[in-house]
Design an enzyme around this catalytic site. Structure first.
Site, mmCIF file in Angstrom:
data_model
loop_
_atom_site.group_PDB
_atom_site.id
_atom_site.type_symbol
_atom_site.label_atom_id
_atom_site.label_comp_id
_atom_site.label_asym_id
_atom_site.label_seq_id
_atom_site.Cartn_x
_atom_site.Cartn_y
_atom_site.Cartn_z
ATOM 1 N N ASP A 128 -36.150 44.454 54.495
ATOM 2 C CA ASP A 128 -35.624 43.900 53.244
ATOM 3 C C ASP A 128 -36.512 44.392 52.104
ATOM 4 O O ASP A 128 -37.679 44.742 52.319
ATOM 5 C CB ASP A 128 -35.631 42.363 53.287
ATOM 6 C CG ASP A 128 -34.648 41.758 52.302
ATOM 7 O OD1 ASP A 128 -33.584 41.272 52.748
ATOM 8 O OD2 ASP A 128 -34.924 41.762 51.086
ATOM 9 N N SER A 129 -35.948 44.419 50.890
ATOM 10 C CA SER A 129 -36.755 44.874 49.759
ATOM 11 C C SER A 129 -37.486 43.711 49.084
ATOM 12 O O SER A 129 -38.290 43.919 48.185
ATOM 13 C CB SER A 129 -35.864 45.589 48.734
ATOM 14 O OG SER A 129 -34.854 44.713 48.308
ATOM 15 N N ARG B 119 -24.164 34.801 62.587
ATOM 16 C CA ARG B 119 -25.488 34.994 63.210
ATOM 17 C C ARG B 119 -25.406 34.689 64.698
ATOM 18 O O ARG B 119 -25.955 35.423 65.535
ATOM 19 C CB ARG B 119 -26.519 34.078 62.540
ATOM 20 C CG ARG B 119 -26.798 34.471 61.098
ATOM 21 C CD ARG B 119 -27.868 33.575 60.481
ATOM 22 N NE ARG B 119 -28.032 33.880 59.075
ATOM 23 C CZ ARG B 119 -27.865 33.013 58.078
ATOM 24 N NH1 ARG B 119 -27.555 31.755 58.342
ATOM 25 N NH2 ARG B 119 -28.025 33.386 56.841
ATOM 26 N N PHE C 297 -31.383 44.381 55.636
ATOM 27 C CA PHE C 297 -31.100 43.346 54.632
ATOM 28 C C PHE C 297 -31.274 41.970 55.304
ATOM 29 O O PHE C 297 -30.372 41.137 55.298
ATOM 30 C CB PHE C 297 -29.692 43.486 54.046
ATOM 31 C CG PHE C 297 -29.370 44.854 53.505
ATOM 32 C CD1 PHE C 297 -29.780 45.217 52.223
ATOM 33 C CD2 PHE C 297 -28.688 45.788 54.279
ATOM 34 C CE1 PHE C 297 -29.483 46.488 51.718
ATOM 35 C CE2 PHE C 297 -28.393 47.048 53.780
ATOM 36 C CZ PHE C 297 -28.784 47.409 52.495
ATOM 37 N N CYS D 297 -19.758 41.863 51.498
ATOM 38 C CA CYS D 297 -19.518 40.532 50.913
ATOM 39 C C CYS D 297 -18.926 40.622 49.512
ATOM 40 O O CYS D 297 -18.963 39.659 48.757
ATOM 41 C CB CYS D 297 -20.792 39.697 50.921
ATOM 42 S SG CYS D 297 -22.095 40.389 49.915
ATOM 43 N N ASP E 121 -26.309 43.808 56.561
ATOM 44 C CA ASP E 121 -25.751 42.735 55.721
ATOM 45 C C ASP E 121 -26.183 42.935 54.265
ATOM 46 O O ASP E 121 -26.980 42.141 53.728
ATOM 47 C CB ASP E 121 -26.233 41.370 56.262
ATOM 48 C CG ASP E 121 -25.641 40.212 55.486
ATOM 49 O OD1 ASP E 121 -24.614 40.406 54.801
ATOM 50 O OD2 ASP E 121 -26.203 39.099 55.561
ATOM 51 N N ASN F 282 -36.812 49.893 50.756
ATOM 52 C CA ASN F 282 -35.430 50.109 50.335
ATOM 53 C C ASN F 282 -34.650 50.549 51.567
ATOM 54 O O ASN F 282 -35.008 51.530 52.227
ATOM 55 C CB ASN F 282 -35.408 51.195 49.255
ATOM 56 C CG ASN F 282 -33.991 51.491 48.813
ATOM 57 O OD1 ASN F 282 -33.058 51.555 49.614
ATOM 58 N ND2 ASN F 282 -33.826 51.679 47.524
ATOM 59 N N ALA F 283 -33.579 49.840 51.850
ATOM 60 C CA ALA F 283 -32.853 50.073 53.110
ATOM 61 C C ALA F 283 -32.364 51.513 53.242
ATOM 62 O O ALA F 283 -32.452 52.104 54.320
ATOM 63 C CB ALA F 283 -31.674 49.113 53.199
HETATM 64 N N1 SAH Z 1 -28.788 38.829 56.229
HETATM 65 C C1 SAH Z 1 -29.286 37.804 55.368
HETATM 66 C C2 SAH Z 1 -28.689 37.806 53.986
HETATM 67 C C3 SAH Z 1 -28.794 39.135 53.269
HETATM 68 S S1 SAH Z 1 -28.579 38.990 51.564
HETATM 69 C C4 SAH Z 1 -29.095 36.443 56.024
HETATM 70 O O1 SAH Z 1 -28.549 36.331 57.109
HETATM 71 O O2 SAH Z 1 -29.488 35.444 55.440
HETATM 72 C C5 SAH Z 1 -28.967 40.587 51.041
HETATM 73 C C6 SAH Z 1 -30.429 40.933 51.148
HETATM 74 O O3 SAH Z 1 -30.547 42.297 50.787
HETATM 75 C C7 SAH Z 1 -31.371 40.187 50.251
HETATM 76 O O4 SAH Z 1 -32.358 39.588 51.026
HETATM 77 C C8 SAH Z 1 -31.994 41.239 49.330
HETATM 78 O O5 SAH Z 1 -33.357 41.009 49.084
HETATM 79 C C9 SAH Z 1 -31.797 42.481 50.150
HETATM 80 N N2 SAH Z 1 -31.689 43.764 49.426
HETATM 81 C C10 SAH Z 1 -30.996 44.034 48.310
HETATM 82 N N3 SAH Z 1 -31.053 45.350 48.018
HETATM 83 C C11 SAH Z 1 -31.815 45.929 48.985
HETATM 84 C C12 SAH Z 1 -32.220 47.276 49.263
HETATM 85 N N4 SAH Z 1 -31.841 48.274 48.481
HETATM 86 N N5 SAH Z 1 -32.963 47.493 50.350
HETATM 87 C C13 SAH Z 1 -33.338 46.482 51.167
HETATM 88 N N6 SAH Z 1 -32.975 45.212 50.957
HETATM 89 C C14 SAH Z 1 -32.222 44.927 49.886
#
Ligand code: SAH
Length: 495
Positions: A350-351, A300, A328, A439, A399, A378-379
């Site tokens: 984020d979703s 970050r 995300f 990840c 992410d 949805n991303a």
């Molecule tokens: N970047 C964040 C961690 C991300 S974890 C940090 O720094 O803390 C992954 C994230 O993706 C979660 O918050 C989850 O809710 C989200 N997520 C999962 N599938 C998704 C989708 N299809 N569209 C949008 N967000 C999604």
């Protein structure tokens, strides 16, 4: 001339005394017995083909599992998992979750492991030498883990000012146990959503008083040793409260139901922690995973650095600050830091509605609400929409959650990463920065780099690699245990 050497060997004529004879007889018998013992330990291949009486002969102290030939090599090189199909036989009847000795195909000692008859990972190694996993064992393991963090992070960790992953399962020799330690202050009961921290709370954060642990028991071995583990955690870390977050899908693979709640002491509903100089409100009992993704701490900060540096040459936005897209975003770890670093705007996607509610609180805590817009979507769909609308960004963070949870999901994961990164490259101004992650340990660094190169080719761009990064040091990476190297981060300039 003939040279001749003549040796005369004198054979003693005297006879052995009866005392000597007794001594030699005893010695010969002892040598025979010792070699018999040695040879019988070497000859247990394949172990299961021996009659049970022979199998149990040396199994006086502990249940043993005997590996098939050559299966010990990976284990001796440091991999902690023994799969069901790598075991030639089990001596005795191990209790589920109990300690067993692991031996190679010749019967030679390899180490000690927790046994789980229900899991495909039949045994998880916890030590080469420590036979019993009792309170003393866990205390020693936690102290060693703490020592590593102090070595990596120095004084702040020692002074209890930094939230850290204190125990990272197999990589800290406690297979299946995750312990995140959060240092901060409880959020005041009477503060409404969006309220800024009171002056008293800010002062308290300067020398925080509270340490709360968020713990995941992800294997049967640590589940059955919960009582000893809790005692050891209290004795080594002296926390104010311990929350359990054993609600990960891997529990089912171990034959365990989910379990969430307060295990010891008291755990505030919300805690405010400090990370990279920003404040974040987290929810240990209902946030995702343990409540906060500590592994991204350094990434970050690395991403935020490019907000102020603005290396992109042609951005029309150069004078007023970067336009950031955080996809995300979860609770805003990247978004808040980017805004604090001077971003003109941050679009956070984020979703999860709950994660976004916390993100808004976090934006308010850091006085950057006016520059962060949270979008529940949805991303994949949202990125497509942004592209259609002709939006452009200077810095994009991607992410996503782990797309490949096993080997069979790799092709689907490849398509997912490709699509995300391709869309992000379309949305970036030329010269913009992409901070992109994977990840999933199944998805290797080579695969990830190949996906990025493909996406660059398809979008008619080239990538200049600025940084190749991984998870922060409180998630140690061990040689011989590839699963511990899971997070891939690439910071690239898209030209
Ligand atoms: N970047 C964040 C961690 C991300 S974890 C940090 O720094 O803390 C992954 C994230 O993706 C979660 O918050 C989850 O809710 C989200 N997520 C999962 N599938 C998704 C989708 N299809 N569209 C949008 N967000 C999604």
């Amino acid at each position: 001339m003939v040279f001749r050497t003549c040796y005369q060997i004198e054979i003693p004529k005297h006879r052995l005394s009866s005392r000597d004879r007794a001594f030699y007889a005893f010695f010969a018998f002892f040598a025979l017995f010792a070699s018999f013992l040695f040879l019988s330990r070497l000859s247990v291949t394949p172990f299961t083909s021996l009659p049970p009486s022979t199998r149990n002969r040396y199994c006086i102290f502990m249940v043993r599992i005997i590996l098939k030939p050559k299966e010990d090599i990976r284990i001796r090189r440091g991999h902690p998992w023994i799969y069901d199909n790598e075991i030639a036989g089990v001596e005795g009847e191990p209790e589920p979750g109990a300690e067993v000795e692991v031996c190679d195909a010749r019967g030679l000692h390899v180490g000690y492991a927790f046994f789980n008859p229900k899991s495909k990972i039949r045994a998880r190694m916890y030590s080469r030498t420590a036979k019993k996993a009792d309170e003393e064992f866990f205390i020693r393991a936690f102290e060693a883990a703490w020592k590593w963090r102090k070595f990596c992070f120095g004084e702040p960790a020692i002074e209890k000012r930094m939230s850290l992953r204190l125990v990272y399962g197999e990589a800290d020799s406690v297979p299946g146990l995750i312990v995140d330690g959060f240092v901060g202050v409880p959020k005041l009961e009477d503060s409404n959503a969006g309220d800024k921290l009171s002056i008293a709370q800010r002062a308290a954060l300067a020398s925080p008083k509270g340490l709360w642990l968020s713990v995941q028991f992800l294997s049967l071995g640590v589940e059955v040793h919960k009582a000893e583990i809790l005692k050891a955690l209290r004795s080594v870390f002296n926390p104010d409260g311990i929350a359990e977050r054993s609600d990960a899908p891997v529990r089912a693979l171990e034959g365990l139901p989910d379990s969430v709640g307060v295990l010891w002491g008291s755990v505030p509903e919300r805690i405010v922690i400090e990370e990279n100089g920003a404040l974040f409100e987290i929810d240990l009992l209902s946030g995702q995973k343990t409540g906060w993704f500590l592994d991204q701490r350094a990434n970050r900060a690395a991403a935020a650095k490019y907000v102020s540096r603005a290396p992109w040459a042609d951005s029309p936005n150069k004078a007023i600050g970067a336009r950031v897209l955080d996809v995300f975003c979860n609770q805003g770890g990247f978004s808040v830091l980017a805004a604090r670093a001077g971003a003109a705007s941050v679009l956070a996607v984020d979703s999860s509605r709950d994660a976004l509610a916390l993100l808004r609180e976090n934006a308010a805590l850091n006085n950057v609400s006016d520059r962060i817009t949270a979008v529940e979507a949805n991303a994949f769909d949202y990125l497509r929409d942004l592209e259609k609308m002709g939006q452009r960004f200077d810095l994009i963070i991607l992410d996503p959650p782990a797309f490949a949870k096993n080997r069979t999901a790799l092709e689907g994961a490849r398509r997912g990463y490709k699509e995300l990164n391709l869309r992000a490259m379309h949305l970036l101004e030329r010269g913009g920065i992409l901070v992109t992650f994977s990840c999933s340990h199944w998805f290797s660094p080579e695969m990830f780099d190949a996906v990025l190169a493909d996406a660059a080719f398809d979008s008619n761009r080239r990538l200049r690699i600025l940084e190749e990064r991984t998870q922060d040091l409180d998630h140690p990476i061990l040689s011989g245990y590839d699963e511990s190297r899971y997070l891939k981060c690439r910071i690239v300039q898209v030209v």
